[in-house]
Design an enzyme around this catalytic site. Sequence first.
Site, short mmCIF file in Angstrom:
data_model
loop_
_atom_site.label_atom_id
_atom_site.label_comp_id
_atom_site.label_asym_id
_atom_site.label_seq_id
_atom_site.Cartn_x
_atom_site.Cartn_y
_atom_site.Cartn_z
N GLY A 54 0.87 -1.17 0.00
CA GLY A 54 0.00 0.00 0.00
C GLY A 54 0.90 1.22 0.00
CD GLN A 203 -2.77 -7.13 -3.43
OE1 GLN A 203 -3.45 -7.81 -4.19
NE2 GLN A 203 -1.60 -6.64 -3.80
CG ASP A 244 0.00 2.35 -5.72
OD1 ASP A 244 -1.15 1.95 -5.93
OD2 ASP A 244 0.74 1.90 -4.82
#
Length: 352
Positions: A54, A203, A244
């Site tokens: 993350g 995830q 991201d």
Amino acid sequence: MTQELLQPLHWEGDSISGVLLLLDQTQLPTRETVLRIATTDQLCEAILMLRVRGAPAIGLAGAYGLVLALQAHAQADAAAFTRALHSAATRLAAVRPTARNLAWAVQRVAACGHAHSVEGSAQALQAMLQEARAIETENTAMCAQMARHGANLMQPNEGVLTHCNTGPLATGGCGSALGVVFAAHANGLRPQVFADETRPLLQGARLTAYELSRARVPVTVLCDGAAAALMASGRVQRVLVGADRITANGDSANKIGTYGLAVLARAHGIPFHVVAPSTTFDLSLAEGTSIPIEQRSAAEVCNFAGVPTAPNGVAAFNPAFDVTPAHLITSIICERGVIAPVSTASVRALLG
Ligand code: MRU
């Protein structure tokens, strides 16, 4: 590390001999294993293997990791200390190339170390630990602000589709996209979450469903390929994802599959929101085609839970991230406010 908080990491001890405790996310949801990380090699392996993952969480890991890396140089002279600082920062920042937060946090702690190196290496190390702690505190506050802004956009009983994991495990705070869901839940809006399983590393199924079910937020897991059918069924009122790296024009890199969701959301007239702190923006890049995309091993695609699922030696396409163009994004929810419509001008207006 308490059962309730599910913190991804925790620094234990002082700057000279402290260690980084990491919750090994590859073991979830079956085991909560805490790793004691004492060397740069151990930390690089943990980041690469997604034991910590993350964008904001790997930023925190990198920030504390630089302190770990310099502990062996606490008695070095300023020149040797800064040489070691430069080399460790370069190594740590390169472990995962897409998430902006990793390089950003490592650079910030490295700059602090350089600035304090004239006072002595032990003092510089102490200042670096303080800087890493400051990044963690600021990050927690940013997550809380994003959650507030995002929850203000939501209506009661919405079906929310999300991808990958963007909760406390991914951020160290209350989350980015999932932070919005937690805030909406706390406000009594009763969001119903649909979590893409998020192949190849799951995830969504392993981490998002885990965090939500622990918090008693209703969650339904689906195969990534079921997202179109779910949207067509009318059960999704909003898509919330993290990021991201976001470029100056608002193009947003996130977990592979996010771009497909944005296309589907547009086709079904469903609002698509990216939730990310200012530390995820990279205003040095004009647009998303310049974002470096991490390519991962074929083994992740050609195996499932350790069992081969494709012929031995077959090629695999396995980028960890894709880029959603700004024109498919309804808004970017940041701690400073909401960017909508998304354009170079509106990103600049909020972030400068
Ligand atoms: O490969 P991962 O698990 O590190 O990918 C994480 C994501 O893509 C998240 O959506 C992103 O980091 C945003 S989390 C706040």
